[in-house]
Design an enzyme around this catalytic site. Structure first.
Site, PDB file in Angstrom:
ATOM      1  CG  HIS A 181      37.470  36.899  43.819  1.00 51.39           C
ATOM      2  ND1 HIS A 181      38.306  35.628  43.963  1.00 51.39           N
ATOM      3  CD2 HIS A 181      39.665  38.223  44.674  1.00 51.39           C
ATOM      4  CE1 HIS A 181      39.520  35.360  43.247  1.00 51.39           C
ATOM      5  NE2 HIS A 181      39.906  36.676  44.005  1.00 51.39           N
ATOM      6  CD  GLU A 182      40.435  41.332  44.427  1.00 52.52           C
ATOM      7  OE1 GLU A 182      41.534  40.833  45.240  1.00 52.52           O
ATOM      8  OE2 GLU A 182      40.360  40.530  43.200  1.00 52.52           O
TER       9      GLU A 182
ATOM     10  CG  HIS B 159      42.538  37.711  47.661  1.00 54.15           C
ATOM     11  ND1 HIS B 159      43.493  36.686  47.507  1.00 54.15           N
ATOM     12  CD2 HIS B 159      42.292  38.002  46.332  1.00 54.15           C
ATOM     13  CE1 HIS B 159      42.992  36.188  46.741  1.00 54.15           C
ATOM     14  NE2 HIS B 159      42.381  36.914  45.948  1.00 54.15           N
TER      15      HIS B 159
ATOM     16  CG  HIS C  52      44.420  34.609  53.192  1.00 55.56           C
ATOM     17  ND1 HIS C  52      44.119  33.476  51.857  1.00 55.56           N
ATOM     18  CD2 HIS C  52      44.933  33.759  54.173  1.00 55.56           C
ATOM     19  CE1 HIS C  52      45.272  32.641  52.374  1.00 55.56           C
ATOM     20  NE2 HIS C  52      45.496  32.371  54.176  1.00 55.56           N
TER      21      HIS C  52
HETATM   22 ZN    ZN Z   1      42.255  36.122  43.678  1.00 56.45          ZN
END
Ligand code: ZN
Length: 150
Positions: free
Chosen positions: A36-37, A40, A43
């Site tokens: 998940h991280e 980021h 992104h």
């Molecule tokens: Zn998040």
């Protein structure tokens, strides 16, 4: 003078530390968090936006978690898990299919109710904020709940 700066990002997290002569052995939940991280991070770093204020997580609020959600899905994929995991002393020993299947069943349990309730909350909110005049919030919620969940 405008000069493009390459984006830099890092993950700061708490994971299971090494212990008793064993390396750090992440739980599946921790691996999901890492993915998940890392979404980021992707992104933040794969942007070509000219201004930091318009790049990475400075995006439409309903999109900010999208890359992370996409990466999270990979830790529930048998082929991906087979590639990234294994017993720490013998990487050929993979997570057994029946264990992963039970994990998936537990993950998916009650999701129909969960997402239908989210729909109730969203529709209730939309109804309340698009009505003219006085609104009976409780009655609106009850009616929407009844329509969707019985
Ligand atoms: Zn998040």
């Amino acid at each position: 003078v405008f000069q493009y700066s390459l984006p830099v990002a890092s993950i700061v997290a708490n994971f299971t530390p090494p212990s008793d002569g064993k390396p750090s052995l992440l739980t599946h939940d921790e691996v999901e968090t890492l993915f998940h991280e890392f979404g980021h991070i992707m992104h933040q770093t794969l942007t070509r936006a000219p201004y930091a204020s318009l790049s990475g997580s400075a995006t439409a609020q309903d999109f900010v978690e999208a890359p992370s959600q996409m990466l999270e899905n990979w830790v529930w994929n048998k082929q991906i898990l087979a590639r990234i995991s294994g017993h720490y002393l013998d990487n050929s020993k993979k997570l057994p299919d029946d264990v992963l299947n039970k994990m998936l069943e537990a993950k998916n349990f009650n999701q129909g109710y969960f997402y239908t309730r989210q729909l109730v909350l969203g529709l209730t909110d939309m109804t309340i904020h698009t009505q003219q005049g006085a609104v009976d919030v409780d009655a609106t919620y009850d009616k929407t709940y009844e329509e969707l969940l019985g």
